[in-house]
Motif scaffolding. Structure first.
Motif, PDB file in Angstrom:
ATOM      1  N   UNK A 165       0.846  -1.186   0.000  1.00  6.94           N
ATOM      2  CA  UNK A 165       0.000   0.000   0.000  1.00  6.94           C
ATOM      3  C   UNK A 165       0.883   1.237   0.000  1.00  6.94           C
ATOM      4  N   UNK A 166       0.793   2.034  -1.069  1.00  9.04           N
ATOM      5  CA  UNK A 166       1.554   3.271  -1.166  1.00  9.04           C
ATOM      6  C   UNK A 166       0.774   4.430  -0.561  1.00  9.04           C
ATOM      7  N   UNK A 167       1.504   5.439  -0.112  1.00  8.08           N
ATOM      8  CA  UNK A 167       0.888   6.649   0.406  1.00  8.08           C
ATOM      9  C   UNK A 167       1.884   7.793   0.313  1.00  8.08           C
ATOM     10  N   UNK A 168       1.397   9.009   0.493  1.00 10.75           N
ATOM     11  CA  UNK A 168       2.267  10.173   0.556  1.00 10.75           C
ATOM     12  C   UNK A 168       2.333  11.010  -0.700  1.00 10.75           C
ATOM     13  N   UNK A 169       1.667  10.595  -1.763  1.00  7.03           N
ATOM     14  CA  UNK A 169       1.673  11.381  -2.981  1.00  7.03           C
ATOM     15  C   UNK A 169       0.894  12.672  -2.827  1.00  7.03           C
ATOM     16  N   UNK A 170       1.061  13.551  -3.806  1.00  6.61           N
ATOM     17  CA  UNK A 170       0.361  14.821  -3.764  1.00  6.61           C
ATOM     18  C   UNK A 170       0.882  15.784  -4.805  1.00  6.61           C
TER      19      UNK A 170
END
Length: 124
Positions: A5-10
Motif C-alpha cells: 500500500x503506497x501513500x504520501x503522494x500529492x
C-alpha cells in the motif's frame, strides 16, 4: 503473498520535495527485493529505484542524486524521499516486491507483487 500500500503522494511545486511510503504485509518482508516504479498515461512503466534484502540500492540515472530509497524492515516499510522535483517526475508511483533476490531489478515483469500506486504531480 505480499500486499503493498503506497501513500504520501500529492501536488508539489517544481524544486519541492516529497516522501512516498510503501507499507508491506508478510513475514518474509526482509527477504524481498523492493522497488519503486513510475508510470504516466501512454508510457511504459519506468524503473526508479530498487533495494535488495542485502541493503544494496540501485537508482535510475534520471533520479540519481535527487531521490533516496530507504528500507525499514522492522516496520515492513520502504520509502522514497524525493527532492528537487521536476515536472517530468509527475507520474503514478508504484511499489513492487518480489521474494527472490532479483538480478534484473529494473524490469517490471520480474516483480510478483504491486501496490495500487500513489499520484505525484509536480506543477506550478
Amino acid at each position: 503473498q505480499v500486499q503493498l500500500v503506497e501513500s504520501g503522494g500529492g501536488l508539489v511545486q517544481p524544486g519541492g520535495s516529497l516522501r512516498v511510503s510503501c507499507a508491506a504485509s508478510g513475514r518474509t518482508f526482509n527477504r524481498n527485493t523492493m522497488a519503486w516504479f513510475r508510470q504516466t498515461p501512454g508510457k511504459e512503466r519506468e524503473f526508479v529505484a530498487a533495494s535488495r534484502s542485502s541493503g544494496r540500492t540501485d537508482y535510475a540515472d534520471s533520479v540519481k542524486g535527487r531521490f533516496t530509497m530507504s528500507r525499514d524492515n522492522t516496520k515492513n516499510t520502504v520509502y522514497l524521499q524525493m527532492i528537487d522535483l521536476k515536472p517530468e517526475d509527475t507520474a503514478v508511483y508504484y511499489c513492487a516486491a518480489d521474494p527472490r533476490d532479483l538480478l534484473y531489478t529494473g524490469v517490471p515483469s520480474e516483480y510478483d507483487y504491486w501496490g495500487r500506486g500513489t499520484q505525484v504531480t509536480v506543477s506550478s
